[in-house]
Design a protein around this motif. Sequence first.
Motif, PDB file in Angstrom:
ATOM      1  N   THR A  94     -19.843  41.605  -3.391  1.00 13.74           N
ATOM      2  CA  THR A  94     -19.863  40.979  -2.076  1.00 13.74           C
ATOM      3  C   THR A  94     -20.021  39.470  -2.210  1.00 13.74           C
ATOM      4  O   THR A  94     -20.435  38.969  -3.265  1.00 13.74           O
ATOM      5  CB  THR A  94     -21.008  41.554  -1.236  1.00 13.74           C
ATOM      6  OG1 THR A  94     -22.239  41.373  -1.945  1.00 13.74           O
ATOM      7  CG2 THR A  94     -20.801  43.046  -0.988  1.00 13.74           C
ATOM      8  N   PRO A  95     -19.679  38.686  -1.167  1.00 11.94           N
ATOM      9  CA  PRO A  95     -19.829  37.226  -1.235  1.00 11.94           C
ATOM     10  C   PRO A  95     -21.259  36.825  -1.620  1.00 11.94           C
ATOM     11  O   PRO A  95     -22.232  37.379  -1.118  1.00 11.94           O
ATOM     12  CB  PRO A  95     -19.464  36.776   0.175  1.00 11.94           C
ATOM     13  CG  PRO A  95     -18.524  37.824   0.661  1.00 11.94           C
ATOM     14  CD  PRO A  95     -19.050  39.104   0.097  1.00 11.94           C
ATOM     15  N   GLY A  96     -21.360  35.852  -2.535  1.00 13.10           N
ATOM     16  CA  GLY A  96     -22.657  35.407  -3.034  1.00 13.10           C
ATOM     17  C   GLY A  96     -23.073  36.065  -4.328  1.00 13.10           C
ATOM     18  O   GLY A  96     -24.019  35.626  -4.992  1.00 13.10           O
ATOM     19  N   THR A  97     -22.356  37.107  -4.725  1.00 12.85           N
ATOM     20  CA  THR A  97     -22.688  37.805  -5.967  1.00 12.85           C
ATOM     21  C   THR A  97     -22.237  36.976  -7.170  1.00 12.85           C
ATOM     22  O   THR A  97     -21.138  36.411  -7.179  1.00 12.85           O
ATOM     23  CB  THR A  97     -21.996  39.179  -6.006  1.00 12.85           C
ATOM     24  OG1 THR A  97     -22.473  39.971  -4.918  1.00 12.85           O
ATOM     25  CG2 THR A  97     -22.280  39.893  -7.326  1.00 12.85           C
ATOM     26  N   VAL A  98     -23.096  36.905  -8.210  1.00 12.55           N
ATOM     27  CA  VAL A  98     -22.757  36.205  -9.455  1.00 12.55           C
ATOM     28  C   VAL A  98     -22.263  37.236 -10.459  1.00 12.55           C
ATOM     29  O   VAL A  98     -22.944  38.228 -10.730  1.00 12.55           O
ATOM     30  CB  VAL A  98     -23.972  35.446 -10.024  1.00 12.55           C
ATOM     31  CG1 VAL A  98     -23.612  34.750 -11.346  1.00 12.55           C
ATOM     32  CG2 VAL A  98     -24.494  34.425  -9.022  1.00 12.55           C
ATOM     33  N   MET A  99     -21.092  37.004 -11.023  1.00  9.73           N
ATOM     34  CA  MET A  99     -20.504  37.938 -11.964  1.00  9.73           C
ATOM     35  C   MET A  99     -21.307  37.987 -13.264  1.00  9.73           C
ATOM     36  O   MET A  99     -21.898  36.978 -13.677  1.00  9.73           O
ATOM     37  CB  MET A  99     -19.056  37.563 -12.255  1.00  9.73           C
ATOM     38  CG  MET A  99     -18.147  37.603 -11.032  1.00  9.73           C
ATOM     39  SD  MET A  99     -18.077  39.254 -10.275  1.00  9.73           S
ATOM     40  CE  MET A  99     -17.240  40.174 -11.562  1.00  9.73           C
ATOM     41  N   PRO A 100     -21.340  39.137 -13.947  1.00 10.70           N
ATOM     42  CA  PRO A 100     -22.113  39.259 -15.193  1.00 10.70           C
ATOM     43  C   PRO A 100     -21.638  38.325 -16.297  1.00 10.70           C
ATOM     44  O   PRO A 100     -22.444  37.886 -17.118  1.00 10.70           O
ATOM     45  CB  PRO A 100     -21.922  40.718 -15.594  1.00 10.70           C
ATOM     46  CG  PRO A 100     -21.544  41.423 -14.336  1.00 10.70           C
ATOM     47  CD  PRO A 100     -20.765  40.425 -13.537  1.00 10.70           C
ATOM     48  N   LEU A 101     -20.325  38.037 -16.326  1.00 13.58           N
ATOM     49  CA  LEU A 101     -19.787  37.198 -17.384  1.00 13.58           C
ATOM     50  C   LEU A 101     -19.384  35.838 -16.833  1.00 13.58           C
ATOM     51  O   LEU A 101     -18.860  35.736 -15.719  1.00 13.58           O
ATOM     52  CB  LEU A 101     -18.576  37.872 -18.038  1.00 13.58           C
ATOM     53  CG  LEU A 101     -18.834  39.258 -18.663  1.00 13.58           C
ATOM     54  CD1 LEU A 101     -17.536  39.814 -19.241  1.00 13.58           C
ATOM     55  CD2 LEU A 101     -19.911  39.180 -19.725  1.00 13.58           C
ATOM     56  N   PRO A 102     -19.597  34.748 -17.584  1.00 16.18           N
ATOM     57  CA  PRO A 102     -19.198  33.415 -17.108  1.00 16.18           C
ATOM     58  C   PRO A 102     -17.707  33.199 -17.291  1.00 16.18           C
ATOM     59  O   PRO A 102     -16.998  34.033 -17.858  1.00 16.18           O
ATOM     60  CB  PRO A 102     -20.014  32.496 -18.026  1.00 16.18           C
ATOM     61  CG  PRO A 102     -20.150  33.261 -19.304  1.00 16.18           C
ATOM     62  CD  PRO A 102     -20.265  34.709 -18.893  1.00 16.18           C
ATOM     63  N   ASP A 103     -17.235  32.036 -16.826  1.00 14.34           N
ATOM     64  CA  ASP A 103     -15.832  31.706 -17.006  1.00 14.34           C
ATOM     65  C   ASP A 103     -15.595  31.152 -18.407  1.00 14.34           C
ATOM     66  O   ASP A 103     -16.506  31.135 -19.246  1.00 14.34           O
ATOM     67  CB  ASP A 103     -15.368  30.718 -15.924  1.00 14.34           C
ATOM     68  CG  ASP A 103     -16.125  29.387 -15.982  1.00 14.34           C
ATOM     69  OD1 ASP A 103     -16.763  29.096 -17.023  1.00 14.34           O
ATOM     70  OD2 ASP A 103     -16.095  28.639 -14.984  1.00 14.34           O
ATOM     71  N   ILE A 111     -18.857  34.881  -6.349  1.00 16.86           N
ATOM     72  CA  ILE A 111     -17.846  35.396  -5.416  1.00 16.86           C
ATOM     73  C   ILE A 111     -18.024  34.720  -4.054  1.00 16.86           C
ATOM     74  O   ILE A 111     -19.138  34.657  -3.513  1.00 16.86           O
ATOM     75  CB  ILE A 111     -17.958  36.919  -5.282  1.00 16.86           C
ATOM     76  CG1 ILE A 111     -17.771  37.573  -6.661  1.00 16.86           C
ATOM     77  CG2 ILE A 111     -16.938  37.451  -4.294  1.00 16.86           C
ATOM     78  CD1 ILE A 111     -16.458  37.262  -7.321  1.00 16.86           C
ATOM     79  N   LYS A 112     -16.890  34.226  -3.518  1.00 16.89           N
ATOM     80  CA  LYS A 112     -16.908  33.548  -2.216  1.00 16.89           C
ATOM     81  C   LYS A 112     -15.800  34.124  -1.329  1.00 16.89           C
ATOM     82  O   LYS A 112     -14.841  34.723  -1.806  1.00 16.89           O
ATOM     83  CB  LYS A 112     -16.695  32.039  -2.392  1.00 16.89           C
ATOM     84  CG  LYS A 112     -17.731  31.356  -3.271  1.00 16.89           C
ATOM     85  CD  LYS A 112     -17.386  29.889  -3.460  1.00 16.89           C
ATOM     86  CE  LYS A 112     -18.400  29.198  -4.372  1.00 16.89           C
ATOM     87  NZ  LYS A 112     -18.051  27.775  -4.597  1.00 16.89           N
ATOM     88  N   ILE A 113     -15.970  33.911  -0.040  1.00 15.72           N
ATOM     89  CA  ILE A 113     -14.897  34.258   0.906  1.00 15.72           C
ATOM     90  C   ILE A 113     -13.794  33.222   0.768  1.00 15.72           C
ATOM     91  O   ILE A 113     -14.061  32.013   0.799  1.00 15.72           O
ATOM     92  CB  ILE A 113     -15.416  34.310   2.352  1.00 15.72           C
ATOM     93  CG1 ILE A 113     -16.461  35.434   2.490  1.00 15.72           C
ATOM     94  CG2 ILE A 113     -14.270  34.523   3.337  1.00 15.72           C
ATOM     95  CD1 ILE A 113     -17.099  35.489   3.864  1.00 15.72           C
ATOM     96  N   SER A 121      -9.950  37.040   2.031  1.00 21.60           N
ATOM     97  CA  SER A 121     -10.525  38.099   1.189  1.00 21.60           C
ATOM     98  C   SER A 121     -12.043  37.929   1.185  1.00 21.60           C
ATOM     99  O   SER A 121     -12.561  36.834   0.945  1.00 21.60           O
ATOM    100  CB  SER A 121      -9.987  38.008  -0.244  1.00 21.60           C
ATOM    101  OG  SER A 121     -10.527  39.036  -1.050  1.00 21.60           O
ATOM    102  N   GLN A 122     -12.759  39.031   1.460  1.00 19.61           N
ATOM    103  CA  GLN A 122     -14.207  38.983   1.652  1.00 19.61           C
ATOM    104  C   GLN A 122     -14.971  39.649   0.499  1.00 19.61           C
ATOM    105  O   GLN A 122     -16.037  40.221   0.707  1.00 19.61           O
ATOM    106  CB  GLN A 122     -14.572  39.666   2.971  1.00 19.61           C
ATOM    107  CG  GLN A 122     -13.901  39.005   4.173  1.00 19.61           C
ATOM    108  CD  GLN A 122     -14.090  39.822   5.443  1.00 19.61           C
ATOM    109  OE1 GLN A 122     -14.463  40.992   5.404  1.00 19.61           O
ATOM    110  NE2 GLN A 122     -13.816  39.188   6.578  1.00 19.61           N
ATOM    111  N   GLY A 123     -14.457  39.545  -0.704  1.00 19.79           N
ATOM    112  CA  GLY A 123     -15.136  40.119  -1.857  1.00 19.79           C
ATOM    113  C   GLY A 123     -14.154  40.407  -2.959  1.00 19.79           C
ATOM    114  O   GLY A 123     -12.996  39.965  -2.931  1.00 19.79           O
ATOM    115  N   MET A 124     -14.610  41.164  -3.961  1.00 19.71           N
ATOM    116  CA  MET A 124     -13.742  41.505  -5.076  1.00 19.71           C
ATOM    117  C   MET A 124     -14.102  42.889  -5.594  1.00 19.71           C
ATOM    118  O   MET A 124     -15.279  43.221  -5.767  1.00 19.71           O
ATOM    119  CB  MET A 124     -13.902  40.489  -6.215  1.00 19.71           C
ATOM    120  CG  MET A 124     -12.932  40.716  -7.377  1.00 19.71           C
ATOM    121  SD  MET A 124     -13.055  39.471  -8.682  1.00 19.71           S
ATOM    122  CE  MET A 124     -14.512  40.045  -9.541  1.00 19.71           C
ATOM    123  N   MET A 125     -13.057  43.703  -5.815  1.00 20.78           N
ATOM    124  CA  MET A 125     -13.238  44.986  -6.475  1.00 20.78           C
ATOM    125  C   MET A 125     -13.052  44.761  -7.976  1.00 20.78           C
ATOM    126  O   MET A 125     -12.090  44.134  -8.397  1.00 20.78           O
ATOM    127  CB  MET A 125     -12.238  45.997  -5.923  1.00 20.78           C
ATOM    128  CG  MET A 125     -12.495  46.327  -4.451  1.00 20.78           C
ATOM    129  SD  MET A 125     -11.410  47.624  -3.790  1.00 20.78           S
ATOM    130  CE  MET A 125      -9.824  46.779  -3.760  1.00 20.78           C
TER     131      MET A 125
END
Length: 805
Positions: A94-103, A111-113, A121-125
């Motif tokens: 969901t928006p605001g979530t930090v992914m486990p792996l960096p770039d 994750i942002k809208i 897009s309001q998130g990422m699967m």
Amino acid sequence: MKFTLSWLKEHLDTDASLDEIVAKLTAIGLELEDLERPADKYQGFKVAEVVAAEQHPDADKLRICQVSDGSADLRQVICGAPNARAGIKVVLATPGTVMPLPDDKGEPITIKIGKIRGTESQGMMCSNAEMGLGDDHDGIIELAEDAPVGQDFIAYRSDLDDPVIEINVTPNRPDALGVRGVARDLAAAGLGRLKENRTAFAGATTGAPGLSVSIETPENCPAFAYRIIKGVKNGPSPVWMQKKLEAIGLRPISALVDVTNWITFDQARPMHVFDAGKVQGNLVVRQAKPGEELLALDEKTYQFDELMTVIADDRGVESIAGIMGGEESGCSDDTVDVVVEAALWNPVNIARTGRKLQVNSDARYRFERGVDPSTTLEGMEIATQYILDMCGGQASDLILAGEIPSERKALDFDYGLVKSNGGVDLTREDGVAILQRLGFEVAGDGDALKVTVPLSRPDIDRQWDFVEEILRIHGYDKIPAVSLPRPSVFPARALNDQQLKRSAAKRAMAARGMHECVTWSFTSSQFAPMFGGGVQELRIANPIISELDEMRPSLLINLLMAAARNANRSFTSVNLFEQGAIFTGVAPEQEHQAIAGVRSGQEHGKHWSGEGAAWDVFDAKADAMAALEALGMPTANLQVASPAPGWYHPGRSGVITLGPKTVLAHFGELHPKVLKALDVKSRAVGFEVFIDALPKPKRKSGASRPAYSPSPFNPITRDFAFVMDEAVEAQTLIRAAKGADKALITDVQLFDVYQGQGMAEGKKSLAITVTLQPVKASMTDEQIEAVCQKIIALVMKATGAELRS
């Protein structure tokens, strides 16, 4: 030392929470270094369901998905995964979530809208790769049909929430370098029950292994256990083992290798496997031959010397004993038969070899601290069972070359020390139970106990170690706080008389403009002989640097070297002193306390009134006298004589004595050869006072000095000039003058020395001022004259001089 919570619970039956476990670890001396909570990486991820999926109007490979995450409204998510479709359960960020792996730049991804091809897009699967759960990036994660929508992903995948605990293990606790040892300590501390150890091999064997191992260096390898397992099929280790190894930072390689790495951390028992098909002939544990080399498993080539221990076959070296195996005999996917070994190694030899080769490994880390001998055979049987379970095959008989040390230390223990030294009133039964839970065997009645130490605890040597073990497990926080008793009178002095005198001497030197210097207690064997050193027994076997390889015979050496270093940095005028120990031998009575000082350069730098004079022998003498005075030595009774030791300039130096034999100090200008050797470019003077040579005060302990009572009468001075042979020392003249009347004569000062016109060859004139201090009454002219005549008579008798007219 790293391990996961689930790994620990394989050995410890406990209901304690993670916070309770890590708190207890620190409390019992296994200090928490770091705690990694995987659940923290998956905050914000939800189990979601794709309700609808439509083709994006402006992109062939994108779909507009309506996703339910359990909230009232659906979320619109743009997804390019080929398996994105309605009806599947997914992991939603969901928006605001930090992914486990960096770039790619190491920056966190949040994750942002946003808009993709004009559509919000309001998130990422997420895919497995994006979640750090694998390398699969071809599609998004598809969860089971019964996955509860809206549940936190980490709650759904609780198997991912396995905290990684890292503890700081002190060098004296090699038993805590295995998960089982940590579990034993926690169980002893009441945080659960220690489970039975892992299943060991107890099946049928195929007989002798067909391979022999000989030990040529039993002092470095007392025991070597081995067996051959034939018909194995090497491949990846089970997922559970790979996860354990990855969690503690190890890369899974293959089942055969992973078993040995896993058991190193599980049982604190390093092991090694050879590909039996690559071993030529039999194995031998021996000292390396100078120049022998090995390409090790870390893909580096190491060259050995004759003090290193290796495992070799007919071809050559196959392993750095107790540290790392060789690439040539390592296991691969084609390995069919393996030699499994578990040995005991000399910790000192392992540490020396590791440092010399600059090679580190988990095996070296444990062997150089000491591995429990009792794990040699037990570890072999556990490893054998796991290899058979994972790779199949048939095991030969277990062969032991050498002998496993079995003698255990049995120490007397006065249990009363727990209260008297530890401050804890713990019953004998409770204290004994703690020791028994730690693996100690306790016998005896009352407080007089006999405790047998397990082989896993080489750090236990004295009965006070038992007190520490009981307090550690019982809890240091349970030691009652007791206030120190308050004295009813003023407390005794913190320093004794000698310490007070040394402190006074240092303050006196500082008052004379000198700076205290603290140097090493050792110096260079190149310079020590110049200062009366060079004694072979004072050479240091293992110096911290090659230039400091001998105990110092004099404080002057390091002070002069410090003066040279300062001069090289443009500080040409230095005044340094040091108080410390000097050494004439290795016996305790051959260590002596001294205070010394060095002055080099000039009294002061450039000035409108002119440059300052260079320091001379009289400055060094004044420094020595000031130090002696501060040390409580009456300088009026001292004698100055020559010659001084050879490191001083002859004729510009002297010694200060008490009587004819007791040397209290020496002083003077340093010899030019010494200064040149030490790279001191300017003239330097110095002194050294031997504190231990000073006589002990005759005043009774506790007695006070008499109060100073100045005379009410004016002092009287008289001048005398004497002609004498130039070889006569001025000190002889002064001493004779003082002896005329020690009660009246308070000072004798030399104020003139003359040789030249009007003086016969070989003669000189010395002039002195004598101070008379009457105490009871003023002196008449007749009394003064009588004292003067006595002075003249004594001087003429002592020196052969004549009164100069």
